[in-house]
Design a protein around this motif. Structure first.
Motif, mmCIF file in Angstrom:
data_model
loop_
_atom_site.group_PDB
_atom_site.id
_atom_site.type_symbol
_atom_site.label_atom_id
_atom_site.label_comp_id
_atom_site.label_asym_id
_atom_site.label_seq_id
_atom_site.Cartn_x
_atom_site.Cartn_y
_atom_site.Cartn_z
ATOM 1 N N ALA A 115 41.086 30.872 47.121
ATOM 2 C CA ALA A 115 42.325 30.568 46.417
ATOM 3 C C ALA A 115 42.809 29.143 46.664
ATOM 4 O O ALA A 115 43.360 28.502 45.768
ATOM 5 C CB ALA A 115 43.404 31.572 46.854
ATOM 6 N N THR A 175 42.563 34.870 44.877
ATOM 7 C CA THR A 175 42.080 33.876 43.925
ATOM 8 C C THR A 175 42.325 34.337 42.494
ATOM 9 O O THR A 175 42.768 33.555 41.637
ATOM 10 C CB THR A 175 40.573 33.629 44.125
ATOM 11 O OG1 THR A 175 40.342 33.187 45.459
ATOM 12 C CG2 THR A 175 40.058 32.576 43.157
ATOM 13 N N LEU A 176 42.067 35.596 42.226
ATOM 14 C CA LEU A 176 42.266 36.144 40.883
ATOM 15 C C LEU A 176 43.743 36.122 40.493
ATOM 16 O O LEU A 176 44.086 35.797 39.346
ATOM 17 C CB LEU A 176 41.721 37.570 40.821
ATOM 18 C CG LEU A 176 41.406 38.122 39.427
ATOM 19 C CD1 LEU A 176 40.340 37.287 38.742
ATOM 20 C CD2 LEU A 176 40.969 39.571 39.525
ATOM 21 N N PHE A 207 40.838 26.666 44.546
ATOM 22 C CA PHE A 207 41.209 26.872 43.145
ATOM 23 C C PHE A 207 42.554 26.205 42.853
ATOM 24 O O PHE A 207 42.704 25.471 41.869
ATOM 25 C CB PHE A 207 41.287 28.368 42.846
ATOM 26 C CG PHE A 207 41.596 28.684 41.407
ATOM 27 C CD1 PHE A 207 40.570 28.889 40.508
ATOM 28 C CD2 PHE A 207 42.908 28.772 40.968
ATOM 29 C CE1 PHE A 207 40.851 29.175 39.175
ATOM 30 C CE2 PHE A 207 43.195 29.048 39.652
ATOM 31 C CZ PHE A 207 42.173 29.258 38.747
ATOM 32 N N SER A 233 34.828 32.371 40.548
ATOM 33 C CA SER A 233 35.148 32.275 41.969
ATOM 34 C C SER A 233 35.367 33.663 42.567
ATOM 35 O O SER A 233 34.921 33.945 43.688
ATOM 36 C CB SER A 233 36.402 31.409 42.164
ATOM 37 O OG SER A 233 36.701 31.245 43.535
ATOM 38 N N ALA A 258 44.678 32.551 39.754
ATOM 39 C CA ALA A 258 44.084 32.161 38.471
ATOM 40 C C ALA A 258 44.919 32.696 37.310
ATOM 41 O O ALA A 258 45.166 31.983 36.323
ATOM 42 C CB ALA A 258 42.649 32.682 38.382
ATOM 43 N N GLY A 304 38.349 30.890 37.652
ATOM 44 C CA GLY A 304 38.898 31.911 38.537
ATOM 45 C C GLY A 304 38.034 33.161 38.572
ATOM 46 O O GLY A 304 37.826 33.753 39.637
#
Length: 295
Positions: free
Chosen positions: A263, A41-42, A266, A23, A45, A20
């Protein structure tokens, strides 16, 4: 078993935490700045790592206790100890299976939905490959936004003449890259009308999901919960794999671009890993069942 779960959970948290972070950094650099997608995305993650930690370390009970959900927390703690300590289970217990006719209706309803999705996907494939559409390679030019809806604009040539066409939706959680080459199918007499394989792939995914839900409904109503992990795992894996295949066709990504595209990719990779885990758990239950243990 408890030690193995903690090791597996630690490895999963480490891998997806690092994945994450990489990415997130990749989306903010390399000329593809997209703050919203990077932050999303974070966040995903962090959620994935938290869920993995609570699940593999048996901390859901403590987590719920903090929010005053004491009854649910106690039930989860009890179930966790039951799963972690198989020696506490009774061996050679009597198992009486009785078919429940109530399982037929929901299973059939889901199978009907699966059939519809498979037929629609098949019709889409037939339309693309039936002769009225021709295959070509196109380059993603830019992302168009019209009334809040985003579409990818591609450019391609037919008989020396250049055409522009709007292809896949610019999906939420995916950063498409201008300049990537994608495969399209354009209408023979109206080349500006283009299609891609990503659409029927998504329809087939819907068919697989409905099929999996039908199996889960049948097993659950007939109290065959020990093996539900197998169809549930297949659903997770199918969703993750199909989404990424459709994303690959839509954006012309290479492996690295796809893995770090945002995201959605992921989350799909996490689904695939969790799907494998569920399948292994279901197979393990079948083995324990065959040995005479209660599952």
């Amino acid at each position: 078993m408890r030690k193995f779960n903690k090791i597996a959970g630690g490895i999963l948290v480490g891998i997806f935490g690092f994945y994450g972070l990489i990415s997130f950094i990749y989306q903010l650099t390399a000329g593809k700045t997209d703050l919203v997608n990077a932050v999303l995305t974070l966040i995903i993650a962090a959620a994935v790592c938290l869920i993995s930690y609570l699940s593999f370390f048996g901390k859901w009970g403590a987590f719920l206790h903090r929010f005053g959900r004491h009854d649910e927390a106690s039930a989860i703690d009890s179930d966790y100890e039951y799963v972690i300590h198989p020696v506490k289970r009774s061996k050679y217990s009597v198992r009486n299976f009785k078919f429940n006719s109530a399982s037929i209706a929901p299973a059939l309803a889901c199978l009907v939905g699966a059939t519809v999705m498979f037929v629609l996907g098949g019709l889409e494939i037939s339309k693309i490959t039936g002769g009225s559409y021709l295959k070509a390679e196109a380059v993603i030019e830019s992302v168009l936004t019209n009334n809040g809806e985003s579409r990818l604009l591609c450019v391609f040539e037919v008989n020396g003449r250049q055409y522009f066409g709007a292809i896949a939706d610019s999906w939420s959680g995916v950063k498409f890259i201008a300049g990537n080459t994608v495969t399209i199918y354009y209408q023979r007499f109206h080349p500006e009308i283009v299609m891609q394989l990503s659409s029927p792939i998504m329809m087939f995914m819907g068919g697989f999901l409905f099929t999996g839900i039908a199996v889960i409904a049948f097993l659950a109503i007939n109290r065959l919960t020990a093996v539900i992990g197998i169809p549930a795992g297949l659903i997770f894996m199918c969703a993750g794999i199909c989404f990424q295949i459709a994303e690959y066709y839509a954006g012309g990504f290479n492996f690295l671009q796809l893995a770090l595209s945002g995201a959605l990719a992921f989350g799909c990779n996490f689904f695939i890993i969790i799907g494998l885990y569920c399948i292994c758990a279901g197979v393990g239950n079948i083995i324990r069942y065959a040995k005479g243990y209660e599952v």
